[in-house]
Motif scaffolding. Structure first.
Motif, PDB file in Angstrom:
ATOM      1  N   TYR A   1       0.832  -1.201   0.000  1.00 47.51           N
ATOM      2  CA  TYR A   1       0.000   0.000   0.000  1.00 47.51           C
ATOM      3  C   TYR A   1       0.869   1.253   0.000  1.00 47.51           C
ATOM      4  N   LEU A   2       0.615   2.139  -0.942  1.00 46.68           N
ATOM      5  CA  LEU A   2       1.405   3.364  -1.068  1.00 46.68           C
ATOM      6  C   LEU A   2       0.643   4.552  -0.505  1.00 46.68           C
ATOM      7  N   ILE A   3       1.293   5.284   0.391  1.00 44.82           N
ATOM      8  CA  ILE A   3       0.786   6.578   0.850  1.00 44.82           C
ATOM      9  C   ILE A   3       1.793   7.622   0.393  1.00 44.82           C
ATOM     10  N   SER A   4       1.362   8.512  -0.488  1.00 41.27           N
ATOM     11  CA  SER A   4       2.267   9.518  -1.057  1.00 41.27           C
ATOM     12  C   SER A   4       2.128  10.839  -0.314  1.00 41.27           C
ATOM     13  N   GLY A   5       3.266  11.504  -0.119  1.00 45.78           N
ATOM     14  CA  GLY A   5       3.257  12.827   0.473  1.00 45.78           C
ATOM     15  C   GLY A   5       3.201  12.828   1.989  1.00 45.78           C
ATOM     16  N   ALA A   6       3.285  14.031   2.542  1.00 48.20           N
ATOM     17  CA  ALA A   6       3.291  14.210   4.004  1.00 48.20           C
ATOM     18  C   ALA A   6       1.863  14.392   4.490  1.00 48.20           C
ATOM     19  N   GLN A   7       1.132  13.288   4.574  1.00 49.48           N
ATOM     20  CA  GLN A   7      -0.285  13.351   4.944  1.00 49.48           C
ATOM     21  C   GLN A   7      -0.462  13.727   6.417  1.00 49.48           C
ATOM     22  N   GLU A   8      -1.621  14.287   6.715  1.00 44.44           N
ATOM     23  CA  GLU A   8      -1.937  14.671   8.094  1.00 44.44           C
ATOM     24  C   GLU A   8      -2.018  13.419   8.986  1.00 44.44           C
ATOM     25  N   PRO A   9      -1.687  13.559  10.272  1.00 46.00           N
ATOM     26  CA  PRO A   9      -1.741  12.413  11.181  1.00 46.00           C
ATOM     27  C   PRO A   9      -3.098  11.710  11.188  1.00 46.00           C
ATOM     28  N   GLU A  10      -4.186  12.476  11.116  1.00 49.49           N
ATOM     29  CA  GLU A  10      -5.518  11.870  11.157  1.00 49.49           C
ATOM     30  C   GLU A  10      -5.743  10.939   9.957  1.00 49.49           C
ATOM     31  N   TYR A  11      -5.282  11.370   8.809  1.00 52.76           N
ATOM     32  CA  TYR A  11      -5.382  10.530   7.605  1.00 52.76           C
ATOM     33  C   TYR A  11      -4.556   9.262   7.783  1.00 52.76           C
ATOM     34  N   LEU A  12      -3.343   9.413   8.302  1.00 56.81           N
ATOM     35  CA  LEU A  12      -2.468   8.257   8.490  1.00 56.81           C
ATOM     36  C   LEU A  12      -3.059   7.264   9.488  1.00 56.81           C
ATOM     37  N   VAL A  13      -3.664   7.770  10.543  1.00 57.07           N
ATOM     38  CA  VAL A  13      -4.305   6.877  11.527  1.00 57.07           C
ATOM     39  C   VAL A  13      -5.366   6.020  10.838  1.00 57.07           C
ATOM     40  N   ARG A  14      -6.233   6.653  10.051  1.00 52.41           N
ATOM     41  CA  ARG A  14      -7.291   5.905   9.369  1.00 52.41           C
ATOM     42  C   ARG A  14      -6.701   4.891   8.392  1.00 52.41           C
ATOM     43  N   ALA A  15      -5.704   5.326   7.610  1.00 54.92           N
ATOM     44  CA  ALA A  15      -5.117   4.450   6.599  1.00 54.92           C
ATOM     45  C   ALA A  15      -4.408   3.264   7.237  1.00 54.92           C
ATOM     46  N   LEU A  16      -3.618   3.515   8.271  1.00 56.58           N
ATOM     47  CA  LEU A  16      -2.886   2.437   8.920  1.00 56.58           C
ATOM     48  C   LEU A  16      -3.826   1.481   9.640  1.00 56.58           C
ATOM     49  N   ARG A  17      -4.887   2.020  10.231  1.00 55.15           N
ATOM     50  CA  ARG A  17      -5.868   1.172  10.911  1.00 55.15           C
ATOM     51  C   ARG A  17      -6.562   0.250   9.897  1.00 55.15           C
ATOM     52  N   ASP A  18      -6.902   0.808   8.744  1.00 56.65           N
ATOM     53  CA  ASP A  18      -7.552   0.001   7.698  1.00 56.65           C
ATOM     54  C   ASP A  18      -6.628  -1.093   7.188  1.00 56.65           C
ATOM     55  N   ILE A  19      -5.345  -0.722   6.963  1.00 56.77           N
ATOM     56  CA  ILE A  19      -4.381  -1.708   6.478  1.00 56.77           C
ATOM     57  C   ILE A  19      -4.154  -2.810   7.511  1.00 56.77           C
ATOM     58  N   ALA A  20      -4.065  -2.411   8.778  1.00 56.57           N
ATOM     59  CA  ALA A  20      -3.881  -3.392   9.845  1.00 56.57           C
ATOM     60  C   ALA A  20      -5.053  -4.341   9.921  1.00 56.57           C
ATOM     61  N   ALA A  21      -6.264  -3.810   9.740  1.00 57.07           N
ATOM     62  CA  ALA A  21      -7.465  -4.646   9.785  1.00 57.07           C
ATOM     63  C   ALA A  21      -7.461  -5.655   8.637  1.00 57.07           C
TER      64      ALA A  21
END
Length: 215
Positions: A192-212
């Motif tokens: 899974y690619l996350i590009s750029g310096a995303q906001e922490p809130e976005y990263l929390v959601r993305a990482l939680r989804d990937i972990a799930a």
């Protein structure tokens, strides 16, 4: 708890890379108890020509993006504000010059063997953005080594040799072939690619989804 691997493709000379990692740290702190991450840094060079004449950063950015000095300085001021809010030292970022970062990347690879690659990367960010030091200069690099809690004498041997040269070149080639053309880039679990310096809130959601999904 779900463990994620996070490959970070970045350059020492990239301010958004420093900001992106600081935001990632905030996101991982918010996910404590849910997600554990193993981070590995990978090389990317914004100025890959070692023979290129160092240029004041504002002038260089004006040329690169076709913008005027007022616009560039305003954008830099915004980055300084964001970085300061994250606890980063960007005090002299507008006074820096362009720099080749290849030797810095070699030291990050060397530091990884001592489990200090993140500390090494952060010391280089601090030297470049916080103090506007020339991160292609050996003395500056060795000061960063000391700041990262590593052995400067051993690092000097690395810099005086071709150690880690092939490793950095292969690393750069691998991620370019994988389609990474801008940094920072965060590759999670190799998928899974996350590009750029995303906001922490976005990263929390993305990482939680990937972990799930990984679970």
């Amino acid at each position: 708890m779900q463990n994620l691997t996070i490959d970070i493709v970045s350059d020492i000379a990239c301010p958004w890379c420093a900001i992106g990692y600081a935001r990632l740290e905030q996101a991982l702190a918010a996910l404590e108890g849910e997600v554990e991450a193993t981070v590995e840094w990978h090389a990317f060079e914004l100025n890959p020509d070692p023979a290129q004449r160092p240029m004041p950063i504002v002038e260089a950015l004006c040329r690169k993006y076709g913008r005027n000095e007022v616009e560039v300085r305003a954008a830099q001021d915004d980055m300084i504000r964001i970085a300061t809010g994250l606890g980063l030292n960007f005090t002299h970022m507008q006074e820096r010059y362009t720099a080749n970062t290849f030797d810095g990347h070699r030291l990050v690879k060397w530091a990884a063997e001592h489990d200090r690659q993140t500390a090494m990367k952060q010391a280089l960010f601090d030297a470049y953005f916080g103090a506007a030091k020339d991160v292609s200069n050996r003395d500056v690099l060795l000061d960063a080594v000391r700041a990262a809690g590593l052995d400067a004498a051993e690092a000097e041997k690395v810099l005086s040799s071709d150690q880690f040269t092939d490793i950095v070149r292969a690393d750069e080639a691998h991620w370019q072939q994988a389609g990474i053309s801008s940094v920072p880039a965060f590759v999670i679990n190799g998928q899974y690619l996350i590009s750029g310096a995303q906001e922490p809130e976005y990263l929390v959601r993305a990482l939680r989804d990937i972990a799930a999904q990984a679970a």
